[in-house]
Structure formats: structure tokens, C-alpha cells
Design a protein around this motif. Sequence first.
Motif, short mmCIF file in Angstrom:
data_model
loop_
_atom_site.label_atom_id
_atom_site.label_comp_id
_atom_site.label_asym_id
_atom_site.label_seq_id
_atom_site.Cartn_x
_atom_site.Cartn_y
_atom_site.Cartn_z
N GLN A 1 -13.02 -4.51 6.26
CA GLN A 1 -13.84 -3.44 5.95
C GLN A 1 -13.06 -1.87 5.86
O GLN A 1 -12.22 -1.69 6.82
CB GLN A 1 -15.24 -3.34 7.11
CG GLN A 1 -16.09 -2.47 6.60
CD GLN A 1 -16.92 -2.20 7.64
OE1 GLN A 1 -17.17 -2.67 8.70
NE2 GLN A 1 -18.26 -1.53 7.33
N GLY B 1 -16.37 -8.59 8.92
CA GLY B 1 -15.81 -7.29 9.13
C GLY B 1 -14.43 -6.85 9.34
O GLY B 1 -14.14 -5.83 9.15
N HIS B 2 -13.83 -7.98 9.18
CA HIS B 2 -12.35 -7.90 9.10
C HIS B 2 -11.76 -6.72 7.96
O HIS B 2 -10.79 -6.11 8.33
CB HIS B 2 -11.43 -8.90 9.22
CG HIS B 2 -11.43 -9.81 10.42
ND1 HIS B 2 -10.66 -9.54 11.48
CD2 HIS B 2 -12.34 -10.78 10.91
CE1 HIS B 2 -11.02 -10.34 12.33
NE2 HIS B 2 -12.01 -10.90 12.20
N SER C 1 0.88 -1.00 0.08
CA SER C 1 -0.11 0.18 0.03
C SER C 1 1.03 1.19 -0.18
O SER C 1 0.51 2.30 -0.69
CB SER C 1 -0.92 0.09 1.39
OG SER C 1 -0.25 0.05 2.30
N GLU D 1 -5.04 -4.67 -0.17
CA GLU D 1 -5.05 -6.03 0.80
C GLU D 1 -5.52 -5.60 2.17
O GLU D 1 -5.24 -4.58 2.77
CB GLU D 1 -3.68 -6.43 0.75
CG GLU D 1 -3.41 -7.71 1.73
CD GLU D 1 -2.21 -8.23 1.82
OE1 GLU D 1 -1.12 -7.72 1.33
OE2 GLU D 1 -1.91 -9.08 2.88
N ARG D 2 -6.40 -6.53 2.76
CA ARG D 2 -6.85 -6.29 3.98
C ARG D 2 -7.00 -7.65 4.61
O ARG D 2 -6.98 -8.55 4.18
CB ARG D 2 -8.25 -5.49 4.12
CG ARG D 2 -8.36 -3.98 3.64
CD ARG D 2 -7.55 -3.32 4.71
NE ARG D 2 -7.61 -1.95 4.42
CZ ARG D 2 -6.84 -1.07 3.61
NH1 ARG D 2 -5.84 -1.82 2.78
NH2 ARG D 2 -7.18 0.11 3.36
N GLU E 1 -13.95 1.76 5.88
CA GLU E 1 -15.28 2.61 5.90
C GLU E 1 -16.39 1.75 5.61
O GLU E 1 -16.73 0.69 6.19
CB GLU E 1 -15.14 3.83 5.15
CG GLU E 1 -14.21 4.87 5.76
CD GLU E 1 -14.49 6.44 5.51
OE1 GLU E 1 -15.70 6.77 4.89
OE2 GLU E 1 -13.58 7.20 5.43
N ASN E 2 -17.20 2.22 4.53
CA ASN E 2 -18.43 1.43 4.02
C ASN E 2 -17.92 0.41 3.08
O ASN E 2 -19.06 -0.56 2.92
CB ASN E 2 -19.34 2.31 3.80
CG ASN E 2 -20.83 1.85 3.61
OD1 ASN E 2 -21.33 0.84 4.19
ND2 ASN E 2 -21.45 1.94 2.47
N LEU E 3 -16.75 -0.03 2.80
CA LEU E 3 -16.59 -0.64 1.62
C LEU E 3 -16.14 -2.21 2.35
O LEU E 3 -15.28 -2.02 3.33
CB LEU E 3 -15.38 -0.39 0.76
CG LEU E 3 -15.86 0.83 -0.26
CD1 LEU E 3 -14.61 1.21 -0.93
CD2 LEU E 3 -17.01 0.62 -0.97
N TYR E 4 -16.25 -3.34 1.74
CA TYR E 4 -15.96 -4.61 2.13
C TYR E 4 -14.86 -4.86 0.88
O TYR E 4 -15.32 -5.17 0.00
CB TYR E 4 -17.03 -5.70 2.29
CG TYR E 4 -17.84 -5.51 3.76
CD1 TYR E 4 -17.38 -5.85 4.81
CD2 TYR E 4 -18.94 -4.55 3.60
CE1 TYR E 4 -18.24 -5.61 5.82
CE2 TYR E 4 -19.75 -4.46 4.81
CZ TYR E 4 -19.36 -4.91 5.78
OH TYR E 4 -20.11 -4.67 6.99
N ARG F 1 -11.22 7.71 3.54
CA ARG F 1 -10.20 7.70 4.44
C ARG F 1 -9.81 6.32 4.90
O ARG F 1 -10.80 5.54 5.36
CB ARG F 1 -10.38 8.48 5.60
CG ARG F 1 -10.35 10.13 5.02
CD ARG F 1 -11.25 11.01 5.82
NE ARG F 1 -12.68 10.42 5.50
CZ ARG F 1 -13.70 11.15 6.12
NH1 ARG F 1 -13.67 12.57 6.52
NH2 ARG F 1 -15.07 10.77 5.98
N ASP G 1 -16.54 -5.72 -2.31
CA ASP G 1 -16.69 -4.56 -3.30
C ASP G 1 -15.34 -4.47 -3.93
O ASP G 1 -15.11 -3.86 -4.97
CB ASP G 1 -16.74 -3.39 -2.28
CG ASP G 1 -18.11 -3.58 -1.44
OD1 ASP G 1 -19.23 -3.99 -1.98
OD2 ASP G 1 -18.13 -3.08 -0.23
#
Lengths: 248, 279, 344
Positions: B253, B250-251, B214, B239-240, B255-258, B275, B262
Motif C-alpha cells: 500500500q 496491505g504490504h 525508485s 516496486e513495493r 497511501e490509498n493505492l494498492y 506522498r 492499482d
Amino acid sequence: MSRPTVAFFELASCEGCQLQVANLGEELLAILDRIDLVEFRELLTERPDGPLDIAFVEGSVVNAECEARLHAIRQRSELLIAYGSCATIGGVNAMANGRPISEIQAEVYGDQAERFAAARVRPLHQLVPVDYFIHGCPIYPDELIKVLKAALAHLPYNIPDYAVCVECLLNENVCMYEKKVTCLGPVTRAGCNAWCINNGNVCYGCRGLVSNPNRAGAEAVLSRYHLDSRLIANKMLMYNGALEPTDE
Amino acid sequence: MEKIAVRNSGYQISRGRISRVTLLTETERLFTIVLQNNETLDHDPGQFVEVSRFGVGEVPISICSSPTRRDAFELCIRAAGRVTAALHRLKPGDEVGIRGPFGVGFPMTPLAASDVLLIAGGLGIAPLRSLVHYIIDNRRDFGKVDILLGCRDPQSMLFSAELEFWRQRIDINFLCSVDSAAAEWEGNIGLITALIPGVNLDPFKTIAITCGPSVMYRFVIAELLKKGIPPAHIYLSLERHMKCGLGKCGHCQIENLYCCQDGPVFSYPQIKNIRGALE
Amino acid sequence: MSGVLLYKSELCGLIHFLVADQTVIAPVPLTHGQFKFAAVTTLEEIALDAIPTLLPPKKYFLPPQESLLQYDTTQGEKMQAEVAIEETVLFGLHTCDLAGIQCLDMVFADRPKDLHYMIRKQHFTLIGLECNDYCDSSANCAMLFNHLPKGGYDLFLTDLGDYYFVDINTHKGDLLVEKSGLFVPVTPAAQDNLQKLRQIKTKRFKSEIPIRYQDIKPLFEASFESNVWTDIGAKCLACGNCTNACPTCYCFDIVDEPEFDLTRGKRLRIWDSCQHENFARIAGGENFRKERGDRQRHRYNRKFHYPMERYKQIFCTGCGRCSRTCMARIDLKETFNALIEECR
Ligand SMILES: Cc1cc2nc3c(=O)[nH]c(=O)nc-3n(C[C@H](O)[C@H](O)[C@H](O)COP(=O)(O)OP(=O)(O)OC[C@H]3O[C@@H](n4cnc5c(N)ncnc54)[C@H](O)[C@@H]3O)c2cc1C
Ligand code: SF4
Ligand code: SF4
Ligand code: SF4
Ligand code: SF4
Ligand code: SF4
Ligand code: FES
């Protein structure tokens, strides 16, 4: 699958953790089915000296003799598991680290103090590589089983890094703070299923601190409940006296 | 309590048999996997699967082969921890569990007929390789193709034999740069962003896709915008931490995006104002 | 919608009727004015005056630990997806908790569906119980209109003195009324009394926070960079109690639990919390919500902002559990007031 050889050892400790193992009951039979237990003071008396797959070591290192024994065990064993707070974080023994050793020796042994060599109390990982940690005073049997399964599968065991409060609320205990009693749950790492609180006691922090505790926040909680913040410092020291800045 | 079977559970796995394991570097291995029971993995480049071994756990891994090659698929896995290290111990013939494919992959429809600029950093080459293979297998459908690759040093370069093949093709412009290297290294040394200004491109015809750590993104995007590429033509893969892949746990997420549903591929305008998306 | 009445003298009979062929769950008292949901067999065990329980009823819909798959690796990666079910009546659900269940229903029915949740929930019968007055001062249900019934139940009881007014919302509820034979038809006087209670309630229950429903999401959009989050972060112990206690929090982890032979075992879903240190950390070591303040901001936005975009709903029921459970006294109403103050 051949059964791995396993032995239990104790350094400076009360052997309370070994007792927990001996008291496992039905689970112990399942364990004995999977392993070849070669040394265990609470159950066995034979003491062979061959190589080991897994060595469980209880107790902390308090003198040169302990140190030599620990190195010998490490040499013999493929995996080394530190179990019980004395072994993982110094535990109750490490309360001594808050004061000069000579003073404590004098207090405990009086004029015989010279005859009992003692050094700074250390948990095992400050001396030898430790593969697994089972925190707790005494250890929580369910966690011992989890760690043993991980060791048998050659997988790392991830110690929970969240507070005892999580498990406490899952058990729906009324919070000790509600009862105006100090509890170390918020800064102590979980994994014991909030054992003590389930049984009506407070958490003494025997499993050590979470990796990034909010100390200022914890003190604010105490003062809000009109509890003495020196109390928490003392209580934290009860088990965490041997921690070094580099330790988790 | 009565236990009843759940058919079509989102958590059920397909059985995949490892047909080959290729050592790429000290820390990365390439696994070729064949799904059992005549199943095929119908994926888009840029999508990922959840790979697991029962008793060990499950991890998200990008599919690094092209959907045009249908008998098997490939995963390039770095030993980063508990599960990935255990996967590294597997041998041909062993099975893994596969769930997916998950998420939104690269924008395949707008990509066709466009010029394509691919920018990969480190392990980011894994998902992009899926796209490169797809392009190679359907080369006629795409315009000009530029590939820029950056990595730490020549030893950590993944797929080096394949890269040579890309370099030699007349229908791909391939450039590579390493952060540092010994004296005998003949290629570029320096950050990947330094390669972007030199690429000859028509900004309005080009779609740029970037994939890597990132920290790289902000600099790459700045360079791309300098080239005049419209923001909506820039895509990146995030990558999350992921567990379910189903937009629930929920890991992942942001903000509002998964990220798992998404994304992981997002267009730049989609996340520009989110943000926490581009650190 | 149609109603019937249940005389209080018959409530004992109703519980008796329900326990005959299913598990009955209801609030029971603990010490220090706290309550929890637990299995009961008689009316005496039930706390009809319970304030929101320590854990919300989500513990039955989404158990703290449940098996998703059974596996057996003696011949490859073999598995069977499964769900544990039990015919269960949840009795005495307040309107805030009913709203919480509706939120979870939405999430798990959203594609890709979570069939484990969806199958299990069909085996529940939900019987609500209206709050005639506030449970305590931590509640903020009126601000979200959750002090009044908005569906999501099979039967809903309102205490009108000698009897309960019972709203029948589903065929399942209707069958229960019919089979038990304990309910009597509604009288005009009862209708009247219900109206009167609702009028009284509009006076008793006033939005607890000075903000209009439609201004809530904009407030959170505007305060992403607010200092309030840093202040809260300094107090927060990251214990995760606020999320575990919240009826609409559903973050989870997936872990395998092998048996001793290491070949068989279960893949489990267990509750997780976005407040935990490692929740958003990835393999490179990067942590996307590193600070406690970031994580608290995330929690609040997951109640009042993001679900508005995804589900057109606020995911706070107003139950007040997060404020009650927090030993650092991070209080939802205070947080709101601080944010409102700052945005002025
Ligand atoms: C969409 C996506 C595509 C990916 N593609 C690839 C790929 O092609 N090749 C590859 O080698 N790696 C890839 N990864 C990264 C890979 O998923 C992680 O390295 C892996 O999950 C680490 O798990 P572990 O059990 O080996 O490590 P652990 O021992 O669990 O943990 C090591 C570290 O990884 C973090 N972590 C744990 N679980 C996850 C998770 N589920 N997601 C992210 N971080 C996690 C932990 O917080 C810890 O910091 C991808 C990740 C994502 C989200
Ligand atoms: S009793 Fe202790 S462990 Fe339990 S919630 Fe309260 S502070 Fe946490
Ligand atoms: S509750 Fe606290 S003192 Fe008791 S076993 Fe757990 S960590 Fe140790
Ligand atoms: S309950 Fe309070 S201290 Fe614990 S995580 Fe939530 S806000 Fe922080
Ligand atoms: S955020 Fe707090 S008040 Fe709102 S539903 Fe969750 S626990 Fe209840
Ligand atoms: S929060 Fe409102 S609806 Fe919920 S129990 Fe309290 S008063 Fe009743
Ligand atoms: S991985 Fe679970 S929500 Fe995305």
C-alpha cells in the motif's frame, strides 16, 4: 533421500536446551526418522569424530578450550546451528561482561582463581560463521523444529523481528503492565509464542532485542508505570550482555 | 472444524514447468515457463505473477516476455533472498507455482499509434522487455521507438545479446549507458538521465515509460518534463513489498493505492501528489 | 424488521438451545477487568457486562493463522485450496464489533474476492447485545454512530430490565427464534421502553471528540506532515498490539509450513502488522515506512482516510481497543485532539 548426520554439542551452558530437545516427545521420533543422530549427550554416549551435516551447538565461549572445540566443530560440519541464548547472544553467562573478569574469578573460585582460565564471554557468531540461530533460554521447541526443517531444506530461517507482545496478545494474556509488573516483551524479539507470559511469568528478554528497539520509548513506559528504568537496563543486560554494536 | 475445498481461490496456483534456464549474469537468471493443463498466461506487458515453490514461499516477479509469444512465458529473476535464491536452484523440468497475472500493466491502447520512449534502469529492463518484444512483434502499430538503458557496469547488463539485436534494427533507436566501466567499453558512461536531452522527439506524440530503481524516477521525470512531454504521457512502474497480489494483505500500500492491483504501472499524475510514492 | 421479546429467565435456555448443535462463542472474563471471546457451554460462563475483548471477533472471521492451501510436491506442485469451517454462533457482540465485522466483510467481498473469508463467514450466526452505557472512557463509538445498531447481525438484544428486546434482522435469525420457542411477541410497553432507552442513550453517548463525522477525512488529509506523527513515533514501541487488537485491521503475511518429510505441508495466512519494522521493506533494502511515526500515521489513515475513498466508510468502530492495549499510552482520542489543536 539419505539421512543427514546430526550432532549436538555443548560449550559453557547448563544443558537445559539439550534437555528441551530430549523432551520433545512425539516430535523427536519424527525428527529421528529424518536424521542420523551421531552425538547427543542427553540421549547417546557414542562419540564418533567424522564429518557432519548439521552441528547444533549450545553454550557460549568463555575460554580457550571452548574456542578450540568450537573451531573443531565448525571444521567438521557443513551447517552450524547456535541454539540457546548462551550460544546466540551470550545469554546469562554474558552478565559477567559487565565486570572485570579477575573480580568475578576471585568471587567464584576464591584463591583458586588462577587455576580456572576465563575470558570475555562470547556468543558463537563472534568467532565462527553461524548458519542458523535458535534464540531462547531455554529454546522454544516449536522453533527448533522450524529451524531444523529449514536446515534440512537448505533454506534460511527468518527470525521474527517483532516484539513478544504480538504473540502475547494473540494468546490473549492480560498485559503485565496492567498488573503493574515490568515485562521485557515490548523490546524482545518474538518466536517463543510468549511462552513465559502464557505461564504467568514476565518476559525476561531471553531471545534478545528486536533489531531496532525504541529504548527511550520503553523507558518512558516504565516511568509511567512508576517502575525503575534501571530495572529494565539490568534486565536487558541479563541476556544481552555480550552484544557488540555490530551485532543485530 | 471441517475442511472444505475452495474452488477458484485467489491463492490457488497453476502449475508451470520450467522448460529452460538461461544464465544472464552472476545474479540473474532467465526462466522459460510453460503452464501445464493447456493453460495460457494472458497478460499485458508490465503485469507480474506470483511465483512460488511450496515449502519455500511466493514472490512477485514481472513477466518479461511478450503476450504475443503464447506457448511459454519468461521471468528474469535476481537472487535477492530466501525465495529467489531457492528459485535459482531449479532446473529444466522442475515445476513452479504461478498465480496471476496481476495488476495494471503498461497503457497498451494509447501506446499504439504513439511514439514510444522507454527508459530502463537496472532490473527495470525486465518488465520493459515484455513491451519491447510486443512492439517488435507488432512494429507497424507504433510510431517512432526510442529505448534508453542504464546499468551499473557492462557486467551487470542483462540480455546483452538481445540488446545488440535491438541496436541493429532500423526501426528502434537504442542507447545505453553504464555508471562505470573499464577502458575497453565503447558505449556511454554516465547516468541514464544524461541521455534524455539528446533524444529527438515530438513531445505531444510521445508516451514515455520508465522502469527502474525508485531513486532514478525523480530525475528521469524532471528530464522528460523539460522535453515538454505532458505529465499524463509519462508512466512508471513502482516496486513495493507484495504478498497477496489481491489488494488485501496491505504490504504494497502507498497511501490509498494498492500497488499490486492499482499498479504496478501508474501514470505520473496518478501518483504525483501521493506522498511516499516517489521517494 | 420485526421484534420479539426474550425474558431474562429464558436466556439460559437460549444458550442451552444454541450449544445443542453448534459452537457458541461469547465474551468471558479474565483478570483485571479484561475479557476475551471464547467457546462457552453455559450462561454462567458468559460476561454480559464485558467491555471490548482483548482480541476482537475478527479472530474467528480471519483467524490469526489459517491454511489457504494444502500441498503435496511428491509429483510436481500439487495443491488444494481449503477453508476450515464450523457452525458457530457469536453471542454478545456489541455494536462496535458488529461494525468491525461489516468492514471486514466489505474488504474481503471486494474484487478480487477472498473466497476463504466469504465461505467461512456464511457459517456464523451473529447475536448482538446493545450497550446501554459506555464500556469505559477509551471508547469513541458515538463519534462514529457505532453506539447504535446498524445491521450486520441476525438477532440483536437490548436489555430492557426483565427482558431483552430482540430485533430480528434476517431469516436465519427468524428461524432461530421460531425453533427455540423461547421468545414471546413484542408488547407496546416494550416498544415504548426501547424508545425511552434510545433517548437516554442520546444523552449518555455524545461524540467523544470535538469533530463532525464529515470533517474527519479532511483532518487527516490536512495533517499528513503534522508533528503529531513524529511525537507518537517517539513513544511507539512498534509492538503491533494496536493493529492486532483492532477489529478492522486485516494485514497479513503468507508463509509455507512444511511437514518433516518436506514434501507436504500447508500455505498459511498469518496476521501481520503495518507497525512492524520490515512490513514495507523491499529486496533492495529500501523501507517505505521506515520511521515508527510513518507507520502510526499509516495506521490512522487506514482507519479514517483511505477507506473513506475506497469503501465510503470510516474503518474505526470506536471500540477503544488500540488505546486500551497500548502500553506506550498512544491514545486515539488524544491523537485526535492533538491533530485538531494543530489544525486550528
Ligand atoms: C511488481 C514487482 C515486480 C518484480 N519483478 C521482479 C523481477 O522481474 N525480477 C526480480 O528479480 N525481482 C522482481 N521483483 C522483486 C522480487 O519480488 C523480490 O526480490 C523478492 O520478493 C525477494 O524475495 P526473497 O524471498 O528472495 O527475499 P527475502 O529473503 O524475503 O527478502 C529480501 C528482501 O526482500 C524484501 N521482500 C521480501 N518479500 C518481498 C516481496 N514480496 N516484495 C518485495 N520485497 C520483498 C524483504 O523485506 C527483504 O528486504 C519484483 C517485485 C515487485 C513488487
Ligand atoms: S505482558 Fe509483556 S509481552 Fe505481553 S503484552 Fe504485556 S508487555 Fe507485551
Ligand atoms: S517470553 Fe521472553 S523470556 Fe520467555 S521465552 Fe519468550 S523471549 Fe524468553
Ligand atoms: S500498541 Fe502502542 S506501542 Fe504498540 S505499536 Fe501500537 S501504538 Fe505503538
Ligand atoms: S482504531 Fe482503535 S478504536 Fe478504532 S476500531 Fe481500531 S482498535 Fe477500535
Ligand atoms: S465502544 Fe461503544 S459500542 Fe463498543 S462496547 Fe464500548 S460502549 Fe459499547
Ligand atoms: S500485495 Fe497484498 S495488498 Fe498488494
